[in-house]
Design an enzyme around this catalytic site. Sequence first.
Site, short mmCIF file in Angstrom:
data_model
loop_
_atom_site.label_atom_id
_atom_site.label_comp_id
_atom_site.label_asym_id
_atom_site.label_seq_id
_atom_site.Cartn_x
_atom_site.Cartn_y
_atom_site.Cartn_z
N TRP A 102 -12.71 24.65 -43.98
CA TRP A 102 -13.82 25.02 -44.86
C TRP A 102 -15.15 25.03 -44.11
O TRP A 102 -16.02 25.85 -44.38
CB TRP A 102 -13.87 24.09 -46.07
CG TRP A 102 -12.62 24.21 -46.89
CD1 TRP A 102 -11.67 23.26 -47.08
CD2 TRP A 102 -12.16 25.38 -47.59
NE1 TRP A 102 -10.65 23.76 -47.86
CE2 TRP A 102 -10.92 25.05 -48.19
CE3 TRP A 102 -12.68 26.66 -47.78
CZ2 TRP A 102 -10.19 25.96 -48.96
CZ3 TRP A 102 -11.96 27.58 -48.53
CH2 TRP A 102 -10.73 27.22 -49.12
N ASP A 171 -21.42 19.84 -47.71
CA ASP A 171 -20.46 20.32 -48.70
C ASP A 171 -19.60 19.12 -49.07
O ASP A 171 -18.78 18.65 -48.29
CB ASP A 171 -19.61 21.44 -48.08
CG ASP A 171 -18.47 21.90 -49.00
OD1 ASP A 171 -18.35 21.36 -50.12
OD2 ASP A 171 -17.71 22.78 -48.58
N LYS A 195 -12.47 19.05 -58.14
CA LYS A 195 -11.73 17.93 -57.53
C LYS A 195 -11.98 16.64 -58.31
O LYS A 195 -11.07 16.02 -58.82
CB LYS A 195 -12.16 17.73 -56.08
CG LYS A 195 -12.34 19.00 -55.27
CD LYS A 195 -11.05 19.62 -54.84
CE LYS A 195 -11.33 20.73 -53.84
NZ LYS A 195 -10.10 21.40 -53.37
#
Length: 360
Positions: A102, A171, A195
């Site tokens: 990511w 992030d 999440k």
Amino acid sequence: MGRAHNFNAGPSALPLEVLRRAQAELIDYQGTGMSVMELSHRSETYEAIHRSAQDRLRRLLGVPDNYRVLFLQGGASLQFAMLPMNYLSRDAAAAYVLTGSWSEKAAQEARRFGRVQLDSQAKEDGYKTIPEMLDGEALAGASYVHITSNNTIYGTQWHAFPTTQIPLVADMSSDIMSHEVDVEQFHMIYAGAQKNLGPSGVTVVIVRDEWLQQANQDIPTMLQYGVHAKADSLYNTPPTFAIYLMDLVLEWIEEQGGLTAIASRNAEKSGLIYSVIDEYPDLFDGHAAKSARSHMNVTFRLPSDEQSKEFLAQAKALGFVGVKGHRSVGGCRVSLYNAVPVESAARFAEFMRDYARKSR
């Protein structure tokens, strides 16, 4: 049918208490005769939900008054582009610390808007570690430094954030609200909700006021942080039901004892799985170095692909969902986000031990 042992990496488990509350309020929210999904986002009823979610997030995470909390759409993937659009230019550079897939994607998007300088220490180590110190060469002259706090695919996590005079952006999609964070270390934090915060559909951005004033305004209106801040995230129709569910999840976290209690429980869950990996290292090959192990995503391999398939098939038959590793790396992954019960982790650890004994 009972509840599954849900180890999906995202969208992931939601607290059962939250789902039951949403079910009870689904058709008629607080006597309005409407579902939250039917409320006008300009109504006082919805605005109360909106404010409640912002206030709870601020309390739980300890967000200082000189930061804005925004609710946006497009997921963290949109933030990969929105961040450099607001804070990078062709004649400037940003530093990206690569710790997994990511962070690589975030760096790739940033290249569209300016120069990108990479700290590749973790990549060179096969994404098994987190850098102890940032690469000074990568940071030189950077407008900001970007990190990914938890790496879902490789199962590594920052347990101590870097200190730098350069604006630090994180992030935190896969571990926000899983432990306490010193927000003042960062100029910006962003996170997809799916999440630990709620369902997919809403993204949280926490940005320092003084940095917000420096954002580029010569970009499309919907991609300007300042526009959303000025409108209190109500510039256009927000994902109202997702924000409502996020507020319920945040309330649930408060009821669990806040982030200190949540962090303790997450450490307990991951510890149950890691203890089996350490007990049977010839069978379960953990990917992450011990110093970088994630409390959110435990990743490991078995000696062969055939044995991994057998292990995964047995896990599925016993009701364990989402254990297959990311398609890009294979192996196994057990995601242990906030709403995953300790019992689920304990049962999976028991299954791993039983499998190991039978494999001898």
